[in-house]
Motif scaffolding. Structure first.
Motif, short mmCIF file in Angstrom:
data_model
loop_
_atom_site.label_atom_id
_atom_site.label_comp_id
_atom_site.label_asym_id
_atom_site.label_seq_id
_atom_site.Cartn_x
_atom_site.Cartn_y
_atom_site.Cartn_z
N ARG A 1 30.97 41.19 43.62
CA ARG A 1 32.09 40.61 44.37
C ARG A 1 32.06 41.11 45.81
O ARG A 1 31.69 42.26 46.05
CB ARG A 1 33.43 41.00 43.72
N LEU B 1 47.37 38.49 53.71
CA LEU B 1 47.31 38.49 52.25
C LEU B 1 48.18 37.38 51.66
O LEU B 1 49.34 37.22 52.04
CB LEU B 1 47.75 39.85 51.71
N SER C 1 42.84 37.27 49.28
CA SER C 1 43.20 38.22 48.23
C SER C 1 42.95 39.67 48.61
O SER C 1 43.43 40.59 47.94
CB SER C 1 42.43 37.90 46.94
N ALA C 2 42.20 39.92 49.68
CA ALA C 2 41.93 41.28 50.12
C ALA C 2 41.57 41.26 51.60
O ALA C 2 41.07 40.24 52.10
CB ALA C 2 40.80 41.91 49.31
N ILE C 3 41.80 42.36 52.28
CA ILE C 3 41.51 42.45 53.71
C ILE C 3 40.83 43.77 54.02
O ILE C 3 40.97 44.75 53.29
CB ILE C 3 42.79 42.32 54.57
N GLN D 1 34.46 33.87 45.05
CA GLN D 1 35.06 34.48 46.23
C GLN D 1 34.08 34.42 47.40
O GLN D 1 32.86 34.27 47.22
CB GLN D 1 35.42 35.95 45.96
N ASP E 1 39.79 34.03 47.60
CA ASP E 1 39.54 33.42 46.30
C ASP E 1 39.37 31.92 46.51
O ASP E 1 40.32 31.24 46.94
CB ASP E 1 40.71 33.68 45.34
N ALA F 1 38.23 39.24 55.65
CA ALA F 1 39.10 38.97 54.51
C ALA F 1 38.27 38.45 53.37
O ALA F 1 37.26 37.76 53.58
CB ALA F 1 40.19 37.96 54.87
N PRO G 1 48.10 42.82 57.50
CA PRO G 1 48.40 42.57 56.08
C PRO G 1 49.09 41.23 55.83
O PRO G 1 49.10 40.75 54.68
CB PRO G 1 49.33 43.74 55.71
N VAL H 1 33.18 42.63 49.34
CA VAL H 1 34.12 43.64 49.81
C VAL H 1 34.39 43.36 51.28
O VAL H 1 33.45 43.14 52.06
CB VAL H 1 33.56 45.06 49.63
N ALA H 2 35.64 43.34 51.66
CA ALA H 2 36.01 43.01 53.03
C ALA H 2 35.61 44.14 53.98
O ALA H 2 36.10 45.27 53.85
CB ALA H 2 37.49 42.74 53.14
#
Length: 340
Positions: free
Chosen positions: A23, A86, A75-77, A131, A34, A31, A83, A25-26
């Motif tokens: 997967r 998100l 879904s992630a930053i 993703q 999904d 970012a 923030p 990773v930011a």
């Protein structure tokens, strides 16, 4: 959530598999999104078949992970990212400039010599996966009225919008579009919304019938285009002889816009452009047209959803790229990575 995900991987010409990959990773400034929808593009097919020019220039090598028309939810930053991103519904620009060169500083980052292209160039993994990780600077937020299907049509729409604008047509003008595929039909939709009389030329009866079903009454097989004054011509096809034909049939003082790419070089006599005082324009990338395309979709000025002829899971992408999957009546295939 496990540390792996499913993604489409092209391992060589004609070779498409779905693999378990790490997967994303930011990284700082990035970012993770999904993916809800991703479009299968003609460029993806060129990469699959081994015809794509970047494979021969060294900008792209196998294995590669395609997919550059997409929408999803953040879904992630990474570090340094607000923030507030998100949970936002977004789509992303394909072209990732270095941000420091002269072209990037002038606002033409899509022409950056050192650019990455999501799912196409320089090894940046694409969106035919569960993703994707991209710079936040490349994201465009989608309003509620632009659903996941429309969101994944923003990227091709941005290319088409730029071509329609470059054609410069409106009320009282007549436009001829070569190639009633996804891009050609989107060009036609934007030009029709601007008030132009739109004509489409295609090769197959099914594509012309579909164009007619979308409300375009002037559709012609190649060789049967009427002798009319066309104020602009947009070549959204892939045949190497059509660029010359575009210059031949456009009105003196008109415009020809080239957005389709042929596998072999196109040759024509540029004296045609000079003697007819024609403006010729090339379109690369949706980047400058993304925001306006989102607005057009949000307002309902253009609704391209009928173009989606099928929605499949990741496991069917190989059959789509090889031409074994029957699509229709719309020309565009969407992928929902959540489908079994």
């Amino acid at each position: 959530m496990s540390g792996s995900m499913r993604a489409v991987v092209l391992t060589g010409p004609g070779k498409c598999v779905v693999q378990e990959v790490p997967r994303p990773v930011a990284a700082p400034g990035e970012a993770v999104v999904d993916v809800e929808r991703a479009g299968v593009c003609g460029t993806d097919a060129e990469l699959f078949h081994g015809h794509m020019a970047y494979l021969h220039t060294g900008h792209t090598t196998y294995p590669l992970r395609p997919g550059h028309e997409w929408s999803g939810v953040v879904s992630a930053i990474g570090d340094g990212v607000d923030p507030a991103w998100l949970g936002r519904r977004v789509m992303g620009d394909t072209m990732i400039g270095d941000g420091v060169c002269r072209r990037c500083r002038r606002g033409t980052q899509h022409l950056c010599e050192r650019r990455g292209e999501v799912g196409i160039r320089d090894g940046r993994p694409g969106a035919l996966a569960e993703q994707i990780a991209v710079p936040v600077s490349s994201l465009h937020e989608l309003p509620d009225s632009v659903d996941a299907v429309l969101g994944a049509l923003v990227e091709p729409g941005g290319n088409a919008l730029r071509a329609a604008v470059a054609a410069g047509v409106g009320e009282g003008d007549r436009l001829l579009v070569f190639g009633p595929g996804t891009i050609g039909l989107l060009v036609a939709m934007f030009a029709r919304a601007a008030g132009a009389e739109v004509h489409l030329m295609g090769r197959t009866e099914s594509s012309l019938r579909f164009a007619s079903d979308l409300g375009f009454t002037h559709v012609w097989p190649e060789g049967a285009v009427p002798d009319l004054p066309f104020d602009a011509v947009v070549d959204a096809a892939t045949a190497s002889h059509l660029p010359a034909y575009a210059a031949d049939v456009v009105e003196p003082g008109g415009r020809v816009v080239y957005i389709g790419l042929s596998v072999t070089p196109s040759m024509f006599d540029t004296r045609t452009l000079v003697f007819k005082d024609v403006t010729a324009i090339g379109i690369l990338s949706a980047s400058p047209g993304l925001a306006a395309t989102i607005s057009a979709y949000a307002s309902g000025t253009v609704d391209p959803r009928p173009l989606v002829g099928a929605t499949v899971g990741l496991d069917q992408v190989g059959a789509v790229l090889s031409g074994e999957y029957e699509v229709g009546p719309g020309p565009k295939v969407h992928v929902d990575p959540r489908l079994a």
